[in-house]
Design a protein around this motif. Structure first.
Motif, PDB file in Angstrom:
ATOM      1  N   PRO A  30       0.884  -1.335   0.020  1.00 48.88           N
ATOM      2  CA  PRO A  30       0.022  -0.005  -0.099  1.00 48.88           C
ATOM      3  C   PRO A  30       0.826   1.227  -0.195  1.00 48.88           C
ATOM      4  O   PRO A  30       0.293   2.285  -0.274  1.00 48.88           O
ATOM      5  CB  PRO A  30      -0.776   0.025   1.278  1.00 48.88           C
ATOM      6  CG  PRO A  30      -0.149  -1.192   1.937  1.00 48.88           C
ATOM      7  CD  PRO A  30       0.656  -2.116   1.274  1.00 48.88           C
ATOM      8  N   THR A  31       2.239   1.062   0.370  1.00 48.85           N
ATOM      9  CA  THR A  31       2.967   2.199   0.500  1.00 48.85           C
ATOM     10  C   THR A  31       3.616   2.640  -0.657  1.00 48.85           C
ATOM     11  O   THR A  31       4.256   3.428  -0.986  1.00 48.85           O
ATOM     12  CB  THR A  31       4.177   2.026   1.589  1.00 48.85           C
ATOM     13  OG1 THR A  31       4.703   0.821   1.185  1.00 48.85           O
ATOM     14  CG2 THR A  31       3.400   1.972   2.980  1.00 48.85           C
ATOM     15  N   GLY A  32       3.486   1.926  -1.984  1.00 47.99           N
ATOM     16  CA  GLY A  32       4.100   1.990  -3.112  1.00 47.99           C
ATOM     17  C   GLY A  32       5.243   1.154  -3.391  1.00 47.99           C
ATOM     18  O   GLY A  32       5.467   0.301  -2.563  1.00 47.99           O
ATOM     19  N   GLY A  33       5.708   1.257  -4.558  1.00 53.14           N
ATOM     20  CA  GLY A  33       6.600   0.184  -4.911  1.00 53.14           C
ATOM     21  C   GLY A  33       6.360  -0.913  -5.388  1.00 53.14           C
ATOM     22  O   GLY A  33       5.281  -1.118  -5.706  1.00 53.14           O
ATOM     23  N   MET A  34       7.244  -1.760  -5.589  1.00 51.41           N
ATOM     24  CA  MET A  34       6.737  -3.325  -6.150  1.00 51.41           C
ATOM     25  C   MET A  34       7.772  -4.059  -5.906  1.00 51.41           C
ATOM     26  O   MET A  34       8.847  -4.016  -6.056  1.00 51.41           O
ATOM     27  CB  MET A  34       6.528  -3.026  -7.695  1.00 51.41           C
ATOM     28  CG  MET A  34       5.810  -3.996  -8.382  1.00 51.41           C
ATOM     29  SD  MET A  34       5.790  -3.904 -10.223  1.00 51.41           S
ATOM     30  CE  MET A  34       4.911  -2.275 -10.192  1.00 51.41           C
ATOM     31  N   ILE A  35       7.249  -5.392  -5.391  1.00 54.37           N
ATOM     32  CA  ILE A  35       8.031  -6.491  -5.156  1.00 54.37           C
ATOM     33  C   ILE A  35       7.816  -7.643  -6.561  1.00 54.37           C
ATOM     34  O   ILE A  35       6.794  -7.864  -6.536  1.00 54.37           O
ATOM     35  CB  ILE A  35       8.062  -7.125  -3.800  1.00 54.37           C
ATOM     36  CG1 ILE A  35       8.127  -6.088  -2.709  1.00 54.37           C
ATOM     37  CG2 ILE A  35       8.742  -8.667  -3.637  1.00 54.37           C
ATOM     38  CD1 ILE A  35       7.409  -6.640  -1.613  1.00 54.37           C
ATOM     39  N   ARG A  36       8.851  -7.805  -7.070  1.00 52.50           N
ATOM     40  CA  ARG A  36       8.935  -9.032  -8.101  1.00 52.50           C
ATOM     41  C   ARG A  36       9.525 -10.156  -7.810  1.00 52.50           C
ATOM     42  O   ARG A  36      10.740 -10.227  -7.132  1.00 52.50           O
ATOM     43  CB  ARG A  36       9.505  -8.457  -9.634  1.00 52.50           C
ATOM     44  CG  ARG A  36       8.561  -7.363 -10.083  1.00 52.50           C
ATOM     45  CD  ARG A  36       9.446  -6.823 -11.391  1.00 52.50           C
ATOM     46  NE  ARG A  36       8.610  -5.529 -12.009  1.00 52.50           N
ATOM     47  CZ  ARG A  36       9.052  -4.435 -11.642  1.00 52.50           C
ATOM     48  NH1 ARG A  36       9.880  -4.335 -11.007  1.00 52.50           N
ATOM     49  NH2 ARG A  36       8.298  -3.490 -12.449  1.00 52.50           N
ATOM     50  N   GLN A  37       8.957 -11.177  -7.946  1.00 50.12           N
ATOM     51  CA  GLN A  37       9.697 -12.479  -7.616  1.00 50.12           C
ATOM     52  C   GLN A  37       9.270 -13.582  -8.546  1.00 50.12           C
ATOM     53  O   GLN A  37       8.566 -13.672  -9.211  1.00 50.12           O
ATOM     54  CB  GLN A  37       9.126 -13.125  -6.100  1.00 50.12           C
ATOM     55  CG  GLN A  37      10.026 -14.076  -5.630  1.00 50.12           C
ATOM     56  CD  GLN A  37       9.653 -14.535  -4.158  1.00 50.12           C
ATOM     57  OE1 GLN A  37       8.333 -14.738  -3.780  1.00 50.12           O
ATOM     58  NE2 GLN A  37      10.618 -14.446  -3.373  1.00 50.12           N
ATOM     59  N   GLU A 122       3.043  -8.121 -17.154  1.00 53.39           N
ATOM     60  CA  GLU A 122       4.349  -8.091 -16.409  1.00 53.39           C
ATOM     61  C   GLU A 122       4.489  -9.573 -15.957  1.00 53.39           C
ATOM     62  O   GLU A 122       5.538  -9.948 -15.822  1.00 53.39           O
ATOM     63  CB  GLU A 122       4.325  -7.020 -15.560  1.00 53.39           C
ATOM     64  CG  GLU A 122       5.668  -6.913 -14.946  1.00 53.39           C
ATOM     65  CD  GLU A 122       5.886  -5.742 -14.022  1.00 53.39           C
ATOM     66  OE1 GLU A 122       6.887  -5.421 -13.321  1.00 53.39           O
ATOM     67  OE2 GLU A 122       4.853  -4.986 -13.590  1.00 53.39           O
ATOM     68  N   ASP A 123       3.462  -9.908 -15.027  1.00 50.96           N
ATOM     69  CA  ASP A 123       3.698 -11.208 -14.467  1.00 50.96           C
ATOM     70  C   ASP A 123       3.706 -12.272 -15.401  1.00 50.96           C
ATOM     71  O   ASP A 123       4.648 -13.387 -15.053  1.00 50.96           O
ATOM     72  CB  ASP A 123       2.297 -11.330 -13.587  1.00 50.96           C
ATOM     73  CG  ASP A 123       2.684 -12.150 -12.179  1.00 50.96           C
ATOM     74  OD1 ASP A 123       3.916 -11.664 -11.543  1.00 50.96           O
ATOM     75  OD2 ASP A 123       2.193 -13.247 -11.946  1.00 50.96           O
ATOM     76  N   ASP A 124       3.078 -11.979 -16.704  1.00 44.95           N
ATOM     77  CA  ASP A 124       3.179 -13.277 -17.593  1.00 44.95           C
ATOM     78  C   ASP A 124       4.492 -13.441 -17.862  1.00 44.95           C
ATOM     79  O   ASP A 124       5.295 -14.644 -18.069  1.00 44.95           O
ATOM     80  CB  ASP A 124       2.085 -12.842 -18.456  1.00 44.95           C
ATOM     81  CG  ASP A 124       1.744 -14.147 -19.272  1.00 44.95           C
ATOM     82  OD1 ASP A 124       1.453 -15.295 -18.651  1.00 44.95           O
ATOM     83  OD2 ASP A 124       1.441 -14.045 -20.545  1.00 44.95           O
ATOM     84  N   ALA A 125       5.086 -12.189 -18.134  1.00 40.84           N
ATOM     85  CA  ALA A 125       6.624 -12.257 -18.711  1.00 40.84           C
ATOM     86  C   ALA A 125       7.297 -13.003 -17.732  1.00 40.84           C
ATOM     87  O   ALA A 125       8.148 -13.837 -17.869  1.00 40.84           O
ATOM     88  CB  ALA A 125       7.066 -10.772 -18.894  1.00 40.84           C
ATOM     89  N   LEU A 126       7.215 -12.503 -16.266  1.00 45.45           N
ATOM     90  CA  LEU A 126       8.307 -13.044 -15.414  1.00 45.45           C
ATOM     91  C   LEU A 126       8.033 -14.677 -15.202  1.00 45.45           C
ATOM     92  O   LEU A 126       8.861 -15.287 -15.373  1.00 45.45           O
ATOM     93  CB  LEU A 126       7.537 -12.718 -13.977  1.00 45.45           C
ATOM     94  CG  LEU A 126       8.389 -11.423 -13.354  1.00 45.45           C
ATOM     95  CD1 LEU A 126       7.651 -10.952 -12.227  1.00 45.45           C
ATOM     96  CD2 LEU A 126       9.815 -11.672 -13.240  1.00 45.45           C
ATOM     97  N   ALA A 127       6.880 -15.236 -15.418  1.00 45.32           N
ATOM     98  CA  ALA A 127       6.691 -16.539 -15.267  1.00 45.32           C
ATOM     99  C   ALA A 127       7.235 -17.135 -16.558  1.00 45.32           C
ATOM    100  O   ALA A 127       7.753 -18.406 -16.499  1.00 45.32           O
ATOM    101  CB  ALA A 127       5.140 -16.916 -15.228  1.00 45.32           C
TER     102      ALA A 127
END
Length: 144
Positions: A30-37, A122-127
């Protein structure tokens, strides 16, 4: 903390190819930013990969002490089974569903919605990266 201030957003996707599978997770606090894994796994079916990605994403959010989460997934089957709209006919899928339901109990509020694949790009590309990268190209199984 109010729902509007404390909403975490989770996007998950699983992808599978001939040799292995990849799980993509994008978590927005909620504070912003993004975590990608990205998580590389052994060979799974597409449905198993979708469930594994959702479980991993929820576990990540829980570990970061998220209390209110809106999860978005492009697997209609996973969304409908978790929300109780589709019956589960396979024992393995029931096991995944049970694990998700246990994890969801850790949140004060949660919603799971279906989104079209093109909104999950974006998530599709990660997977997909995860399911196509050679083992020698990655030192660790998880890239954040």
């Amino acid at each position: 903390m109010g729902t509007s201030l404390g909403m975490w957003t989770l996007f998950t996707n699983g992808a599978s190819n001939v040799k292995e599978s990849g799980l993509g997770i994008v978590l927005k606090p909620p504070t912003g930013g993004m975590i990608r894994q990205f998580i590389k796994t052994t060979k799974l079916t597409n449905n198993e990969a979708e469930y594994e990605a959702m479980i991993a994403g929820l576990e990540l959010a829980k570990g970061l002490e998220a209390e209110v989460i809106k999860a978005k997934c492009d697997s209609l089957m996973v969304v409908n089974q978790v929300n109780g709209n589709f019956e589960v006919r396979e024992d393995k899928m029931q096991g995944y569903l049970d694990k998700i339901q246990v994890t969801l109990h850790h949140f004060k509020e949660w919603t799971l919605v279906h989104i079209p694949r093109e909104q999950n790009s974006e998530d599709d590309a990660l997977a997909n990266l995860g399911s196509s990268v050679e083992e020698d190209d990655i030192l660790l199984g998880v890239v954040i």
